[in-house]
Each structure stands twice: as C-alpha cells, then as structure tokens.
Design an enzyme around this catalytic site. Structure first.
Site, short mmCIF file in Angstrom:
data_model
loop_
_atom_site.label_atom_id
_atom_site.label_comp_id
_atom_site.label_asym_id
_atom_site.label_seq_id
_atom_site.Cartn_x
_atom_site.Cartn_y
_atom_site.Cartn_z
N GLU A 1 -63.21 -39.61 -2.92
CA GLU A 1 -64.22 -38.68 -2.62
C GLU A 1 -64.31 -38.33 -1.03
O GLU A 1 -64.72 -38.42 -0.23
CB GLU A 1 -65.51 -39.02 -2.68
CG GLU A 1 -66.22 -40.47 -1.97
CD GLU A 1 -67.37 -40.77 -2.05
OE1 GLU A 1 -68.42 -39.86 -2.31
OE2 GLU A 1 -67.96 -41.84 -2.13
N GLU B 1 -61.95 -31.75 5.27
CA GLU B 1 -61.75 -33.08 5.89
C GLU B 1 -60.62 -33.88 5.32
O GLU B 1 -60.46 -35.04 5.28
CB GLU B 1 -63.19 -33.85 5.13
CG GLU B 1 -64.28 -33.21 5.68
CD GLU B 1 -65.62 -33.77 5.26
OE1 GLU B 1 -65.45 -35.20 4.60
OE2 GLU B 1 -66.49 -33.35 5.36
#
Length: 641
Positions: free
Chosen positions: A441, A450
């Site tokens: 995740e 990210e």
C-alpha cells in the site's frame, strides 16, 4: 436564531441575515429584526442622501457625519456579530463626472473607516457599474491594505448573458455582461486580496448549472436573495423553484450565508400562525429558508471526520526519507473500506493461485512490503481464512518503531507460525525464497507520488515469474480547478518555492472546470529490460460554452488503482471508492492564474522526472496563455529516494 440544528454543521451558513434600509435608530432596527428571527442585519451605516460636496459650512466645521447613531448605541459584540455594513449604493468611482467621482471616493473611505471603528466583521460594497472599474478597484485596494481585520464583500448579480455582442466593456453596464467577468476584473486589479470576497445577488432566473458551478471555487461569503425570486405555492406561502432549492442547498454546504432582501408584495395567508400578532414582514420567507436547511441530510461520519481538513494545505508524505508516526498509522488503519478491498483482491488471487483440489497440499507465500503496523497482514490472513487457503507471510517494514508494534501484534494474535517479520528496506532485503503474491500500500494521492514504482521495481525480484502484484496497476488523473482559497493560502508565503510544491488537500470550495484526464500509468510486475519511471504527458482540457469564463488556479490530482482483476481502489471523482478516506487529492498550483474562456481549451504539460536521489514533477500551461515551467530540476519540491 440559527436556521436549525444539523449534526456536524458548525458553519456560518446556519445564520440568516436581512437587508434593511437606512435608519438612524440602530437599536430599534436591530431589535426588530433579531426578534423577527434573523441573526444579523445588512444595513447602510450612513444617510444615503449625504454628499461631501453638498455639505454646508456648519457641517464641515462640526466634522460630524450623518451616520446611523454613535458607536455607543450598541454593544461592541452586537456591532461585530449582528451588523454587516452596507456602503452607499449611489457611489460611482469610475464616473465621468469629476464631482461625483470625488464624492464617491471620499464617501467610500469615510464609510469603511466608520465600519472599522465599529469593529464590523464585513462591509458590503456596491456592484461595479461596468467592466472598466480601475479607479473603484484602486480605492478598494488601498482600503484593503490599510485594514487587516474586516472583510469587504463585493456585491455581484448572479447572471450570465450569452450575447457575445454585449461584451464591449467600454460601452455597456454590468447588467449586460457575464457578472463573473466583472468580479474577475475587480479581483485581478486587487491582486487576489484575501480579504476581498463576493456577495451574490440571486435573481429569479438562474444561469446554467455549469455556469453556477464556477462560483463555488470563488470566495463567496453571502448570497442575497430578493423576495422577487420566490414563488407562491397553492396555499399562498412563499417557496422556491427546484433549481433555486438546489442552489440554496449548495450554499449551505459551502458555508455561504443567506440574506433575505426586499418587501413582500402580498399579505401573509389568513391561516398563517402569525396572523393577529406583530410579525416581521419577511418571517415566512425566513421560515421557508429554515425549512430548506433543516431538511438536509446530516453530514455522513466520513464528512464530519474530514471537516477540519477542508481546504487545508498539507505537504505530501516522504515515506522513504521519513518514518511515519503512530498517529498517522492510526488514521490510515481506520479506513476499513480500503482494507476490505485489499482483502477481496487477495481472496481472488488465492482462489486463482490454488485450485480447490490442491488446498491441503499447497502453501502460498505472500509478502507484504511496507507492512506498517500490520493491517495488510491481517487482511491477508482473513482472506486465507475466508478461502480456506494456507499462507506463509513475510511482513517487510523499514520503520523500526512500526516493527516493534508488528512483533507485539503477532504475539498477541498468535501468528508466530504464519508470519515472519523482516525489519528492512524492501529495496535492499535478500528474500530467502520467491513469493507468489506481493502486496503493498505504497500509493499516494497522485498514485506514484510516494514512489510506489521505485519501491515495487526493487521488490519485484521477490516474485516468482508468474507471481501476482497487488496492486497490479494504477493511473494518475489531472483536472483544472478554480480554488481561490488554496491559491491565496499559497500566495501568503510570498515565495517561489510554495508555488512549485504539490499539496495534499481535502478539496471543498473548488470549481471543477473540465472532466479528469488520465496522466501516468504504472503496471506491476514490470520485467521489461528498458523500463523507466520517467513520464511525460500533454493534456488538452475543453470547457463547455455555457460555463462562461473561469480562472484556473491550479490542478487537482487523483488516482485509480486496479488491485487485482476487477477489484479497484481509487479517488478519481467519477469512479471513487465510496467511504474511503485514506487519500485526499493533490493540488498543483499555478504561479499566475490562467483565464479560460467558455468553449476554449487548456493545454497542460506535466513531467515525472527521476534522478539518482530524488523524484519530482514539473508542470506548465501553454494555451490559452503560457506559464513558466514550474519546479524545474525539482528546485522546490521533490520526493527523496
């Protein structure tokens, strides 16, 4: 008194005001309207017949202005919370008549000075008389620079004319043009001043839905609705059309206060509960507005949770450079919807990986990379229990603080025989065996912001040749928006760096100007020998003709991910996963807002750049006007590897 109680709503839209004429007995005026059910009055502070050039010698010597009573007639709290000042509507600071122009300028400054002395929170400025309002804007700009605590509301009629022949701003008045153009010209001359807001005059006929939508990205503080905009129902009571009702609900949802204006054309119905007693002539209109407010649904739990984050700029996470705090983990772990989607995806992968006849013979190796405090580990074990498959799990986590929690969780839940905890960066760990399923995740608000591509490229060496990655792909999306508050919040920093930084924002007071378009897509695993995570996209956004002109303050970014097969997860508005709150959209600001006319196109370029120590984005606009390339070489904003 407030319009009503709505669970979770503490905004100013609960309060309704009334527009009044000038009266020199302010206590009586206020008492009558407050007792009539209204929360505040919008009223002139100075006699409308006053003209500086017509004052007699005695008046000039005394220095006393014809104001509505001294500051002592009301308490300071009543002045500040129950009165909004209204600047004289006769002023015309761009008049050809020099005497009128000078009188207007003098009166404007005197009235604002008096309002500031009274500690009023806001003052209403009259509508500009034409698009060419440079002197009016100049005077207001001077006032804004001198007063820090009082907001100025510019009165703008809510209308849009479609006749292109009426757009000669040197010949026509404001009544004949798109009123948004008037507002935009004024605020550009005032440099997007944060204390300058809008009060919309709601008319009996409304522009198109898309044209109305522009205003929700603007700093609208109030909506003034005249009794002429109301209809009369079969029983003789005031009501609004369906379109007006929807607009009122939108105003409530965007913390816009309503102000009722005008005089009713007829007496209240005979069966009215107020018949026979002294009542406010606008009470039935107020009751109807209260009815519209009270019938709104309570704020959902998710919306209530997110209220404090609305339109608040946050820096994106730096997951590789920084270790997350316990509070951040806790927030993400409360998002049960997200982990249910992961559990569904893992279930499908397990069923595909092990047929029913081999359940007792095969054990699936599953690696959770970036395990945090264990929510994906729990989701995987629940999927195994649901499908009856056997698992061996490696939980890989680089944050030593989260690893402490993982060990405690494994011991508490009795998972020691199933879960092996690895305290290491996934990019450098040497796995003892290959895995069937790789779960992560690592997605950010823009999908790849990210560093999910870089992390999973490093971790895919753990996968068997036919192994499964969850997620299997993700795509970022971009959309031009009007976001006056976000733009002003960035502008407050007064530097280049903040205009070249992408922010995570729970966007609320924005106007979406065109549908989203896909930007970058990444798929995993990617065994291509020529793979690169650098990307470039050129996007062309089209606006509809009936929207009218709008200003682009920047771009909202979203993502949509395919976890496995038909199980997806995302926040792109048209296909967002319901009730999921782990991600807010990302905001790419523009240093200078771009004016976009109705029916025109906006050409945007965006790059994802990769260096040896960082990844960054660059972006620019090339049409209808050209902007600088933002964040060149990652000079202001980057994500560290």
């Amino acid at each position: 008194m407030p319009l009503g109680e709505r669970v979770g709503d503490k905004s100013d839209s609960r309060y309704c005001g009334v527009e009044t004429d000038f009266r020199d007995d302010m206590p009586k005026l206020l008492s009558f309207n407050i007792n009539g059910g209204f929360d505040f009055v919008l009223t002139p502070l100075m006699d409308p017949t006053y003209r500086p050039s017509l004052r007699g010698e005695c008046d000039r010597k005394s220095g006393a202005l014809p104001v509505a009573g001294s500051d002592l007639v009301l308490s300071p709290s009543d002045w500040s919370s129950r009165v909004v000042g209204k600047v004289s509507c006769w002023i015309d600071l761009d008049a050809d008549d020099e005497v009128l122009r000078r009188d207007s300028e003098t009166t404007l400054k005197q009235e604002i000075a008096w309002a500031s002395h009274l500690s009023l929170q806001a003052c209403l400025l009259p509508t500009p008389r034409c698009l060419s309002c440079a002197n009016y804007s100049r005077c207001v700009n001077q006032i804004l620079d001198g007063y820090n605590n009082m907001k100025l509301w510019l009165r703008i009629p809510l209308k849009k004319h479609d006749d292109d022949d009426c757009m000669d701003d040197t010949l026509v008045g404001v009544e004949q043009v798109d009123s948004w153009e008037v507002w935009n010209a004024f605020r550009l001359l005032c440099e997007h001043h944060s204390q300058l807001s809008v009060a919309l005059d709601v008319m009996s006929s409304l522009p198109s839905v898309s044209s109305l939508g522009r205003w929700f990205g603007e700093p609208v503080r109030a909506a003034i609705i005249n009794v002429n905009s109301f209809l009369t129902n079969g029983r003789g009571y005031p009501c609004l059309s369906k379109r007006h009702q929807k607009l009122m609900t939108a105003f409530f949802n965007h913390s816009i206060q309503l102000i009722i204006s005008g005089r009713p054309a007829r007496e209240p119905p005979r069966e009215s509960s107020y018949t026979g007693i002294e009542q406010h002539p606008l009470r039935l209109y107020l009751d109807y507005v209260g009815f519209l407010y009270q019938r709104m649904e309570p704020l959902p739990e998710q919306e209530s949770f997110e209220l404090g984050y609305r339109d608040f700029l946050q820096s994106p996470l730096q997951p590789l450079m920084d270790n997350l705090e316990a509070q951040t983990y806790e927030t993400f772990e409360k998002d049960t919807v997200k982990y249910l989607q992961y559990q569904r995806a893992i279930c499908k992968a397990l069923l595909d990986r092990v047929p029913d006849e081999k359940i007792s013979m095969e054990t699936i190796v599953l690696m959770v990379v970036g395990a945090g405090r264990g929510p994906l580990v729990r989701a995987a074990l629940q999927a195994a229990e649901e499908t009856g498959r056997k698992l061996k799990i490696y939980a890989v986590e680089k944050n030593p603080n989260a690893v402490v929690t993982l060990h405690s969780l494994v011991k508490l839940e009795g998972w020691e025989d199933v879960v092996t905890i690895i305290s290491s960066d996934m990019r450098w760990w040497d796995a003892p065996e290959k895995t069937d399923i790789l779960v992560s995740e690592l997605l950010g608000s823009f999908g790849d912001n990210e560093l999910s591509p870089e992390c999973l490229d490093g971790a895919q060496r753990f996968l068997k040749p036919d192994g499964i990655s969850i997620p299997s792909s993700y795509t970022s999306f971009l959309q031009p928006i009007t976001a006056s508050k976000l733009y002003n919040d960035v502008k407050l920093h007064k530097d280049l760096m903040h205009f070249e930084t992408a922010y995570v924002v729970k966007m609320h007071n924005i106007a979406r100007l065109a549908p989203c378009q896909p930007v970058f897509t990444f798929s995993h695993p990617n065994f291509s020998p020529e793979k690169t995570n650098q990307r470039y996209a050129k996007l062309k956004f089209e606006t509809s003709n009936d929207t009218g002109s709008a200003i682009v303050h920047g771009f909202a970014g979203y993502f949509d991910a395919t976890l496995y097969k038909d199980v997806h997860l995302g926040m792109e508005p048209t296909m967002a996963t319901p009730n999921m709150f782990s991600w807010f959209p990302i905001f790419f600001p523009l240093r200078m807002p771009i004016l976009m006319h109705g029916g025109s196109s906006l050409e945007v370029h965006i790059w994802r750049c990769c260096g040896s120590t960082k990844v960054w984005y660059e972006w620019c606009v090339t049409s209808p006007s050209v902007s600088p390339i933002h964040n060149s070489n990652g000079r202001s904003y980057w994500v560290g590897l």
